[in-house]
Design a protein around this motif. Structure first.
Motif, PDB file in Angstrom:
ATOM      1  N   TRP A   1     -73.428   3.920 -34.025  1.00 31.19           N
ATOM      2  CA  TRP A   1     -74.184   3.974 -35.275  1.00 31.19           C
ATOM      3  C   TRP A   1     -75.626   4.295 -34.945  1.00 31.19           C
ATOM      4  O   TRP A   1     -76.212   3.695 -34.035  1.00 31.19           O
ATOM      5  CB  TRP A   1     -74.120   2.640 -36.030  1.00 31.19           C
ATOM      6  CG  TRP A   1     -75.000   2.643 -37.251  1.00 31.19           C
ATOM      7  CD1 TRP A   1     -74.798   3.310 -38.414  1.00 31.19           C
ATOM      8  CD2 TRP A   1     -76.245   1.941 -37.398  1.00 31.19           C
ATOM      9  NE1 TRP A   1     -75.842   3.080 -39.290  1.00 31.19           N
ATOM     10  CE2 TRP A   1     -76.738   2.243 -38.695  1.00 31.19           C
ATOM     11  CE3 TRP A   1     -76.985   1.090 -36.575  1.00 31.19           C
ATOM     12  CZ2 TRP A   1     -77.944   1.719 -39.166  1.00 31.19           C
ATOM     13  CZ3 TRP A   1     -78.177   0.580 -37.040  1.00 31.19           C
ATOM     14  CH2 TRP A   1     -78.649   0.884 -38.332  1.00 31.19           C
ATOM     15  N   ARG A   2     -76.172   5.271 -35.672  1.00 30.82           N
ATOM     16  CA  ARG A   2     -77.530   5.730 -35.389  1.00 30.82           C
ATOM     17  C   ARG A   2     -78.530   4.944 -36.214  1.00 30.82           C
ATOM     18  O   ARG A   2     -78.535   5.018 -37.443  1.00 30.82           O
ATOM     19  CB  ARG A   2     -77.652   7.224 -35.695  1.00 30.82           C
ATOM     20  CG  ARG A   2     -78.968   7.827 -35.236  1.00 30.82           C
ATOM     21  CD  ARG A   2     -78.964   9.348 -35.345  1.00 30.82           C
ATOM     22  NE  ARG A   2     -79.930   9.944 -34.427  1.00 30.82           N
ATOM     23  CZ  ARG A   2     -79.936  11.227 -34.075  1.00 30.82           C
ATOM     24  NH1 ARG A   2     -79.010  12.056 -34.573  1.00 30.82           N
ATOM     25  NH2 ARG A   2     -80.843  11.681 -33.226  1.00 30.82           N
ATOM     26  N   GLU A   3     -79.400   4.188 -35.516  1.00 36.26           N
ATOM     27  CA  GLU A   3     -80.434   3.419 -36.205  1.00 36.26           C
ATOM     28  C   GLU A   3     -81.654   4.286 -36.508  1.00 36.26           C
ATOM     29  O   GLU A   3     -82.274   4.165 -37.569  1.00 36.26           O
ATOM     30  CB  GLU A   3     -80.854   2.229 -35.341  1.00 36.26           C
ATOM     31  CG  GLU A   3     -81.974   1.398 -35.934  1.00 36.26           C
ATOM     32  CD  GLU A   3     -82.397   0.256 -35.039  1.00 36.26           C
ATOM     33  OE1 GLU A   3     -83.616   0.028 -34.907  1.00 36.26           O
ATOM     34  OE2 GLU A   3     -81.521  -0.413 -34.461  1.00 36.26           O
ATOM     35  N   SER A   4     -82.009   5.156 -35.546  1.00 34.00           N
ATOM     36  CA  SER A   4     -83.170   6.032 -35.710  1.00 34.00           C
ATOM     37  C   SER A   4     -82.955   7.262 -34.851  1.00 34.00           C
ATOM     38  O   SER A   4     -81.888   7.446 -34.241  1.00 34.00           O
ATOM     39  CB  SER A   4     -84.463   5.307 -35.323  1.00 34.00           C
ATOM     40  OG  SER A   4     -84.463   5.002 -33.944  1.00 34.00           O
TER      41      SER A   4
ATOM     42  N   ASP B   1     -69.994   9.047 -40.100  1.00 39.79           N
ATOM     43  CA  ASP B   1     -71.281   9.699 -40.339  1.00 39.79           C
ATOM     44  C   ASP B   1     -71.057  11.210 -40.233  1.00 39.79           C
ATOM     45  O   ASP B   1     -70.768  11.727 -39.144  1.00 39.79           O
ATOM     46  CB  ASP B   1     -72.288   9.221 -39.298  1.00 39.79           C
ATOM     47  CG  ASP B   1     -73.673   9.825 -39.486  1.00 39.79           C
ATOM     48  OD1 ASP B   1     -73.817  10.769 -40.281  1.00 39.79           O
ATOM     49  OD2 ASP B   1     -74.609   9.353 -38.819  1.00 39.79           O
TER      50      ASP B   1
ATOM     51  N   VAL C   1     -82.501   5.765 -31.199  1.00 38.93           N
ATOM     52  CA  VAL C   1     -81.935   4.424 -31.000  1.00 38.93           C
ATOM     53  C   VAL C   1     -80.546   4.369 -31.635  1.00 38.93           C
ATOM     54  O   VAL C   1     -80.372   4.734 -32.803  1.00 38.93           O
ATOM     55  CB  VAL C   1     -82.837   3.326 -31.605  1.00 38.93           C
ATOM     56  CG1 VAL C   1     -82.184   1.957 -31.452  1.00 38.93           C
ATOM     57  CG2 VAL C   1     -84.212   3.339 -30.939  1.00 38.93           C
ATOM     58  N   PHE C   2     -79.581   3.893 -30.842  1.00 39.45           N
ATOM     59  CA  PHE C   2     -78.192   3.817 -31.295  1.00 39.45           C
ATOM     60  C   PHE C   2     -77.619   2.443 -30.947  1.00 39.45           C
ATOM     61  O   PHE C   2     -78.042   1.793 -29.989  1.00 39.45           O
ATOM     62  CB  PHE C   2     -77.343   4.892 -30.607  1.00 39.45           C
ATOM     63  CG  PHE C   2     -77.733   6.296 -30.944  1.00 39.45           C
ATOM     64  CD1 PHE C   2     -77.066   7.010 -31.922  1.00 39.45           C
ATOM     65  CD2 PHE C   2     -78.789   6.916 -30.270  1.00 39.45           C
ATOM     66  CE1 PHE C   2     -77.435   8.314 -32.239  1.00 39.45           C
ATOM     67  CE2 PHE C   2     -79.162   8.216 -30.575  1.00 39.45           C
ATOM     68  CZ  PHE C   2     -78.479   8.916 -31.559  1.00 39.45           C
ATOM     69  N   HIS C   3     -76.633   2.031 -31.735  1.00 39.46           N
ATOM     70  CA  HIS C   3     -75.816   0.860 -31.425  1.00 39.46           C
ATOM     71  C   HIS C   3     -74.412   1.359 -31.138  1.00 39.46           C
ATOM     72  O   HIS C   3     -73.901   2.223 -31.861  1.00 39.46           O
ATOM     73  CB  HIS C   3     -75.810  -0.122 -32.597  1.00 39.46           C
ATOM     74  CG  HIS C   3     -77.159  -0.708 -32.882  1.00 39.46           C
ATOM     75  ND1 HIS C   3     -77.496  -2.004 -32.540  1.00 39.46           N
ATOM     76  CD2 HIS C   3     -78.263  -0.176 -33.463  1.00 39.46           C
ATOM     77  CE1 HIS C   3     -78.748  -2.241 -32.892  1.00 39.46           C
ATOM     78  NE2 HIS C   3     -79.235  -1.134 -33.456  1.00 39.46           N
TER      79      HIS C   3
ATOM     80  N   THR D   1     -72.342   3.250 -41.194  1.00 41.10           N
ATOM     81  CA  THR D   1     -73.167   2.062 -41.418  1.00 41.10           C
ATOM     82  C   THR D   1     -73.041   1.094 -40.238  1.00 41.10           C
ATOM     83  O   THR D   1     -72.034   1.098 -39.517  1.00 41.10           O
ATOM     84  CB  THR D   1     -72.735   1.314 -42.686  1.00 41.10           C
ATOM     85  OG1 THR D   1     -71.407   0.793 -42.501  1.00 41.10           O
ATOM     86  CG2 THR D   1     -72.753   2.239 -43.910  1.00 41.10           C
ATOM     87  N   ARG D   2     -74.035   0.261 -40.083  1.00 35.65           N
ATOM     88  CA  ARG D   2     -73.985  -0.779 -39.037  1.00 35.65           C
ATOM     89  C   ARG D   2     -72.890  -1.782 -39.347  1.00 35.65           C
ATOM     90  O   ARG D   2     -72.235  -2.303 -38.439  1.00 35.65           O
ATOM     91  CB  ARG D   2     -75.344  -1.487 -38.945  1.00 35.65           C
ATOM     92  CG  ARG D   2     -75.399  -2.577 -37.860  1.00 35.65           C
ATOM     93  CD  ARG D   2     -75.281  -1.980 -36.483  1.00 35.65           C
ATOM     94  NE  ARG D   2     -75.366  -2.950 -35.403  1.00 35.65           N
ATOM     95  CZ  ARG D   2     -74.327  -3.606 -34.886  1.00 35.65           C
ATOM     96  NH1 ARG D   2     -73.095  -3.416 -35.380  1.00 35.65           N
ATOM     97  NH2 ARG D   2     -74.488  -4.446 -33.882  1.00 35.65           N
TER      98      ARG D   2
ATOM     99  N   HIS E   1     -78.051   0.138 -27.692  1.00 38.08           N
ATOM    100  CA  HIS E   1     -77.796  -1.302 -27.742  1.00 38.08           C
ATOM    101  C   HIS E   1     -76.286  -1.509 -27.769  1.00 38.08           C
ATOM    102  O   HIS E   1     -75.589  -0.955 -28.622  1.00 38.08           O
ATOM    103  CB  HIS E   1     -78.418  -1.920 -28.987  1.00 38.08           C
ATOM    104  CG  HIS E   1     -79.911  -1.847 -29.022  1.00 38.08           C
ATOM    105  ND1 HIS E   1     -80.724  -2.807 -28.431  1.00 38.08           N
ATOM    106  CD2 HIS E   1     -80.753  -0.935 -29.573  1.00 38.08           C
ATOM    107  CE1 HIS E   1     -81.985  -2.478 -28.620  1.00 38.08           C
ATOM    108  NE2 HIS E   1     -82.042  -1.352 -29.296  1.00 38.08           N
TER     109      HIS E   1
END
Length: 290
Positions: free
Chosen positions: A208-211, A157, A214-216, A178-179, A258
């Motif tokens: 990975w940034r979801e929003s 990213d 919020v991250f995974h 990407t996730r 997460h």
């Protein structure tokens, strides 16, 4: 753990807790020895290896109430700080002495912890990191890490560039575009272990940034003899410092991480960044493993 394999600590108990979860089969399991007085370094390492979790915390009670000297061991080596074992230990203490304030003197520095009980009766611990810092990651070092992971530069990213971040331990932060890229983790275990040892890295913090908040995340931990750490509080603290340094979030901020979903051990970490305070707060629940 069997007492005829490894000597039982003076306190007589080797506890097992899952951190950053309310389920025994979620989050990251940690060993906890609440009284490690008199244990040698060799015995601590032997116990950690026998327990087999990514880390076991060994506490030595201090003179003042609620103060402890703490050391953290993976099955292969001692690490300067471990967030999930800190949360597990603090919750274990609170179950016995009640919620409140604790201070852990760790090899990385002093770490205050607050333990509260929520409306559902769940104990949650919030640790405050040591002073964090962030440094550049060299292009050649990043290229080598990507090769060992089987990633390409296009997998990253561009909005979250690679950095080395510290919040008690050093972590290389790599953000996936990407996730799906984050989900497909297969790497050169021995090669990455050697790479990380040479650079004093404890884990890689793959995100990975979801929003916006919020991250995974995933954390390979081959230097500790573990393919992947299911929930990593020290890396979460370092990641909070990384986001602040980059200006990638608006402070004050509370972030949700997460971790462990791809391992079938879902965990939830909360990272708080405050105005005027560089130290990072990481919070989560913990539960005893039967």
């Amino acid at each position: 753990m069997t007492s005829d394999t490894v000597p039982v600590p003076p306190g007589g108990e080797i506890l097992r807790y899952a951190a950053f979860t309310t389920r025994p089969d979620g989050g990251n399991p940690a060993g906890v020895v609440l009284d490690a007085s008199g244990l040698s370094t060799e015995r601590m390492l032997a116990i950690a290896a026998e327990v087999g979790y990514s880390e076991t915390a060994f506490l030595i009670p201090g003179r003042a109430e609620g103060t402890y000297t703490v050391r953290y061991f993976s099955p292969l080596l001692e690490v300067p700080f471990c967030g999930h074992a800190t949360v597990a230990s603090a919750v274990a203490l609170a179950e016995r002495a009640g919620p409140g304030h604790y201070v852990f003197a760790t090899p990385a520095g002093e770490v205050p912890i607050e333990v509260d009980k929520d409306a559902d009766g769940v104990l949650r611990a919030t640790l405050t990191s040591v002073e964090p810092h962030v440094e550049e990651a060299g292009e050649a070092d990043v290229a080598e890490a990507l090769a060992l992971l089987g990633w390409s530069p296009e997998d990253l990213d561009a909005a979250l560039p690679p950095r080395i971040a510290y919040g008690g331990a050093r972590h290389l932060v790599l953000a996936a575009a990407t996730r799906d890229r984050l989900a497909r983790l297969a790497y050169d275990f021995d090669g990455l272990a050697a790479y990380m040892t040479a650079r004093d890295l404890v884990t890689l913090q793959l995100v990975w940034r979801e929003s916006e908040d919020v991250f995974h995340v995933r954390d390979p931990f081959p230097v500790g003899g573990v393919v992947e750490d299911p929930a990593t509080g020290a890396a979460a603290a370092a990641f909070g410092a990384y986001l602040r340094e980059l200006g990638a979030v608006t402070v004050p901020a509370t972030l949700t991480l997460h971790q462990g979903d791809d391992l079938g051990r879902p965990g939830l970490l909360h990272v708080e960044l405050r105005e005027g305070d560089a130290r990072v707060r990481v919070s989560g629940a913990a539960v005893a493993i039967p």
